[in-house]
Design an enzyme around this catalytic site. Structure first.
Site, PDB file in Angstrom:
ATOM      1  N   GLY A 119      -7.267   5.409   8.755  1.00 47.81           N
ATOM      2  CA  GLY A 119      -7.430   5.003   7.394  1.00 47.81           C
ATOM      3  C   GLY A 119      -7.864   3.806   7.514  1.00 47.81           C
ATOM      4  N   CYS A 120      -8.607   2.757   6.680  1.00 47.09           N
ATOM      5  CA  CYS A 120      -9.727   1.187   6.290  1.00 47.09           C
ATOM      6  C   CYS A 120      -9.711   0.775   7.809  1.00 47.09           C
ATOM      7  CB  CYS A 120      -9.465   0.905   5.330  1.00 47.09           C
ATOM      8  SG  CYS A 120      -7.982   0.386   4.636  1.00 47.09           S
TER       9      CYS A 120
END
Length: 334
Positions: free
Chosen positions: A153-154
């Site tokens: 994920g970011c």
């Protein structure tokens, strides 16, 4: 040439992937797809994302027969909602496709995690077990060998890249949990319009306090509990993470610098700034993560900056593809 298909092509990350696939010397873009009921079906991707005009003019089609699409694909990127990736990935995997999933559907191996944080019960534990976690700088062997790569994920990317070198080298006092405050641009909420990401409504504010789904993702893959607070910023793209940690007794600034330098030597997507302070504008529209740090006494503050749509999503997915197939890591990314 690897026939490469993008599912979820109408979104921001899908458009970035289309640009990269078109640029990659070893890939050919074999199809762009959206959900069967999407209003974007039948339009060209250049109509949806003007920057792709005269670059990628392929029509975005409705995905009505994933098994047939699988037969025409070597590689599939899933830039889709979590529950959609959960349902689609096994279809492509069983057909022998190499899958890179940008959603959270296969990132975390933990009982009850998906019920609690994603609102669905995971039905494919066999593929969950086989998935490699796509944090490119740290899981290269797994990425090389796995048929399914669950791209990190970011926020977890920005956070883990800042913490892992110190944690792995035993330089942290983990009795005091790392505290992560991270701010993301509005594009992190996706392309679909809502009051939350309306221009006049966006204001710097925290959200998901103590219950954001990225906290357990970060903690599990670090092997260390953290306090994580995300913030929504009034800018388009980028993430800036500020991580406050306590150093183990006797740890020196030289040891800290050495840990970062050793961890990221030969890792071209990470740029170390030492005691310089990373800025979002330096990483915007790039595949890089910039990392800087300051030590004072027994505490350290590490700052990392990434483009949430690139190093936090699409360029990391392509970086994982390059690692998997043995291409130079930044192929098609610069």
């Amino acid at each position: 040439m690897l026939k490469t298909t993008i599912i979820g092509a109408s979104g921001y990350t899908g458009a970035e992937l289309a640009f990269m696939v078109n640029k990659h010397p070893q890939l050919t873009l074999s199809g762009l797809y959206v959900s069967a009921n999407s209003v974007d079906a039948g339009k060209t991707i250049a109509q949806l994302h003007g920057k792709l005009a005269n670059v990628v003019d392929m029509v975005v089609n409705a995905l009505t027969d994933p098994k047939q699409v699988a037969q025409d694909s070597d590689v599939v990127f899933l830039a889709t909602a979590h529950e959609v990736s959960h349902d689609l990935a096994p279809i492509f995997l069983e057909a022998g496709c190499q899958v890179f999933d940008l959603s959270g559907a296969f990132r975390v191996k933990s009982d009850g995690f998906y019920d609690t944080f994603y609102g669905f019960e995971h039905q494919f534990n066999n593929w969950l077990d086989k998935a490699a976690y796509g944090l490119a700088e740290w899981n290269q062997e797994e990425i090389k060998n796995a048929p399914l790569v669950a791209v990190a994920g970011c926020y977890p990317t920005a956070s883990q890249l800042a913490i892992k070198p110190l944690l792995v080298d035993g330089l942290l006092d983990t009795q005091q949990w790392p505290v992560i405050n991270a701010t993301s641009g509005v594009s992190g909420a996706g392309r679909k319009a809502s009051m939350t990401n309306s221009f006049c409504e966006v204001s710097l504010q925290p959200y998901g306090v103590f219950n954001h789904r990225h906290q357990p993702e970060i903690a599990q893959h670090l092997g260390c509990d953290v306090i994580f607070t995300p913030h929504l910023g009034n800018f388009k793209r980028g993430i800036l993470a500020t991580v406050t940690m306590k150093l183990a007794q006797g740890v020196t600034e030289q040891q800290v610098a050495q840990a970062f330098e050793q961890a990221y030597q030969g890792k071209p997507a990470v740029r170390l700034k030492g005691d310089g302070i990373p800025r979002i504008q330096d990483v915007e529209n790039t595949p890089f993560c910039d990392i800087g740090w300051k030590v004072q006494g027994e505490h350290i503050i590490v700052i990392s900056a990434i483009d949430n749509l690139l190093k936090g999503a699409s360029s990391q997915a392509m970086q994982c593809l390059n690692i998997h197939y043995g291409y130079p890591e930044l192929t098609a990314l610069l």
